[in-house]
Write a protein that holds these residues in place. Sequence first.
Motif, PDB file in Angstrom:
ATOM      1  N   ALA A  31       0.870  -1.185   0.000  1.00  0.00           N
ATOM      2  CA  ALA A  31       0.000   0.000   0.000  1.00  0.00           C
ATOM      3  C   ALA A  31       0.897   1.222   0.000  1.00  0.00           C
ATOM      4  O   ALA A  31       1.792   1.344   0.824  1.00  0.00           O
ATOM      5  CB  ALA A  31      -0.884  -0.007   1.219  1.00  0.00           C
ATOM      6  N   THR A  32       0.705   2.128  -0.960  1.00  0.00           N
ATOM      7  CA  THR A  32       1.536   3.341  -1.000  1.00  0.00           C
ATOM      8  C   THR A  32       0.619   4.555  -0.983  1.00  0.00           C
ATOM      9  O   THR A  32      -0.550   4.474  -1.390  1.00  0.00           O
ATOM     10  CB  THR A  32       2.405   3.402  -2.274  1.00  0.00           C
ATOM     11  OG1 THR A  32       1.535   3.439  -3.380  1.00  0.00           O
ATOM     12  CG2 THR A  32       3.344   2.228  -2.383  1.00  0.00           C
ATOM     13  N   PRO A  33       1.163   5.727  -0.536  1.00  0.00           N
ATOM     14  CA  PRO A  33       0.330   6.940  -0.548  1.00  0.00           C
ATOM     15  C   PRO A  33      -0.041   7.300  -1.979  1.00  0.00           C
ATOM     16  O   PRO A  33       0.710   7.003  -2.911  1.00  0.00           O
ATOM     17  CB  PRO A  33       1.243   8.012   0.057  1.00  0.00           C
ATOM     18  CG  PRO A  33       2.369   7.279   0.665  1.00  0.00           C
ATOM     19  CD  PRO A  33       2.495   5.986  -0.029  1.00  0.00           C
ATOM     20  N   GLN A  34      -1.183   7.949  -2.127  1.00  0.00           N
ATOM     21  CA  GLN A  34      -1.635   8.408  -3.448  1.00  0.00           C
ATOM     22  C   GLN A  34      -0.635   9.388  -4.018  1.00  0.00           C
ATOM     23  O   GLN A  34       0.167   9.944  -3.294  1.00  0.00           O
ATOM     24  CB  GLN A  34      -2.994   9.129  -3.330  1.00  0.00           C
ATOM     25  CG  GLN A  34      -4.101   8.237  -2.889  1.00  0.00           C
ATOM     26  CD  GLN A  34      -4.737   7.495  -4.059  1.00  0.00           C
ATOM     27  OE1 GLN A  34      -4.108   7.277  -5.065  1.00  0.00           O
ATOM     28  NE2 GLN A  34      -5.969   7.087  -3.895  1.00  0.00           N
ATOM     29  N   ALA A  81       6.042   9.423   0.776  1.00  0.00           N
ATOM     30  CA  ALA A  81       6.072   8.300   1.718  1.00  0.00           C
ATOM     31  C   ALA A  81       7.035   8.532   2.870  1.00  0.00           C
ATOM     32  O   ALA A  81       6.915   7.912   3.918  1.00  0.00           O
ATOM     33  CB  ALA A  81       6.471   7.042   0.978  1.00  0.00           C
ATOM     34  N   VAL A 106       1.772  10.616   5.349  1.00  0.00           N
ATOM     35  CA  VAL A 106       1.393   9.222   5.140  1.00  0.00           C
ATOM     36  C   VAL A 106       0.146   8.899   5.945  1.00  0.00           C
ATOM     37  O   VAL A 106      -0.757   8.228   5.477  1.00  0.00           O
ATOM     38  CB  VAL A 106       2.563   8.290   5.522  1.00  0.00           C
ATOM     39  CG1 VAL A 106       2.103   6.841   5.499  1.00  0.00           C
ATOM     40  CG2 VAL A 106       3.703   8.478   4.533  1.00  0.00           C
ATOM     41  N   LEU A 163      -4.365   5.734   0.838  1.00  0.00           N
ATOM     42  CA  LEU A 163      -3.425   4.747   0.324  1.00  0.00           C
ATOM     43  C   LEU A 163      -4.029   4.055  -0.886  1.00  0.00           C
ATOM     44  O   LEU A 163      -5.242   3.968  -1.023  1.00  0.00           O
ATOM     45  CB  LEU A 163      -3.122   3.717   1.414  1.00  0.00           C
ATOM     46  CG  LEU A 163      -2.421   4.259   2.657  1.00  0.00           C
ATOM     47  CD1 LEU A 163      -2.245   3.170   3.675  1.00  0.00           C
ATOM     48  CD2 LEU A 163      -1.065   4.871   2.308  1.00  0.00           C
TER      49      LEU A 163
END
Length: 487
Positions: A374-377, A382, A388, A393
Amino acid sequence: MSHDPARAAIADFDAIGLGPLRLEDLVDREAMRGMVASFEKVFGVPVRIVSTSGVTLASSVNEFPICALVNEEPAGRRACSTVVSEVKRLRLVPQAGTTHACFTGARYRVMPIEYERGAIGRAILGPYLPPSVEEVPDTLLSVDDRIDPARAAELLPRMPRIDERTVEQVANHLVSVLDVILWSGHKALLTSKMHIASMRESYRELVEKTTALEEAYERQQELDKLKSNFLATISHELRTPLTSILGYSEMLAGGLAGPMAGPQLDFVQIIQAKSDQLLKLIMSLLDLSKLESGTVMMRRADVAIGAVLTEAASTLAPTAAKKGVALSVDAPADLPFVLGDPERLRQVFLNLAENALKFTPASGSVHLVARVVATPQDGADADEPGLVLLAPLRQMVEIRVSDTGIGIPEEERAKVFDPFYQVDQSPTREHGGTGLGLSIVKRLVEAHHGTVSIEGNAPSGAVFVVRLPASRPSAPPSRGAISVRFA
Ligand code: ADP
């Protein structure tokens, strides 16, 4: 006031186009009001400061009882306002004050306010009563016969009584104080205007530079497009005859034009291998130019990355076995799909795995591992904890292609994605290649809204990390986990 460099700079005021000096711009009105109030308190004489345009900037003048009496009658009011406007308009000789008499017997002392040899306003002291006026003058009573002489006689002495010498001294003192105030006010004004002028100049320069940069950028883009088109045309034109060379050399080697043996067969096979290499280079060039000009058609389908990795690895399994390098693929069962072109994604991972194998010596290993992260939009960093926590996400499929080979020095990691860049650029280079593979990989990954980066692999080797957006936020229907070992 003596000449000094700062004053000379101030004299340049008009020269830099900042406009003529105005009393109202030079003085702080609040401070000016404080000054005239203290003058009246200390010297007992009312003071009024008026600019050349007739604006009263500060005044300590209150209506005296005798003035209030006169103002009760319309004729008195008219006479009074005539005196006030005369005082305001009085012609003044430079650097000299003058005295103006009122019909009430009172006087006004008017001093020019000068700066840089020009009049910018006037200081008016008064009304005050000179000691010589002991009775109500006829000029007052004749203004209107309804003015009561007894009442006038009672109220007139309540006006401040000051002798002319004192008034003159107070007026001179006031002018000196004003001079200092103007000087410092002017300095402050000049500083702020110069600051604005320099900001304006910097802004103008910035706009000019930005415009030039924009033009250069547009030109660059045009040239880039021309280059891509040129590459596409040339590659296309080269491919046709090369395919023939390849076909005919294959036929020769296959004995279709009579038996071939010994050096003849060796030479034809070399022609065949080199033509094949050249064809690959041309196909890569064509690919890159299409990607650069944005003319690549891409399918969009749900792609199971685990299957793509397995396919790429099985294609390379014979090479890995021949080289003595262990090759493996791992992907969890709940790996989401990626929305993309299966053929192009296969090309990406085949290229990365091929490189990994190429740069890894015998008894090394190459691993292709996929997982969901899962990564930030977009737009959220990050590395910033606060962001964050707040950023929404999104699910990404992360594929790590790691090897135990020669690795890529940190300072080279960004450069290897440039077309034709190779870490080893020596003529005696051990590994073949064109330097185009990674630039195509990067563009293909970006066309899928993904990212590709390089990390080091301890104790040796490189890890290519590809992240692609998952096409569905939830897990797809369960498939088995993939764990394949080749060689
Ligand atoms: P090519 O492999 O045809 O030279 P690429 O664009 O695929 O071109 O790679 C560019 C360069 O990046 C390679 O020449 C090599 O120096 C470096 N490189 C790529 N992959 C690896 C790897 N797995 N390990 C070490 N170096 C690599």
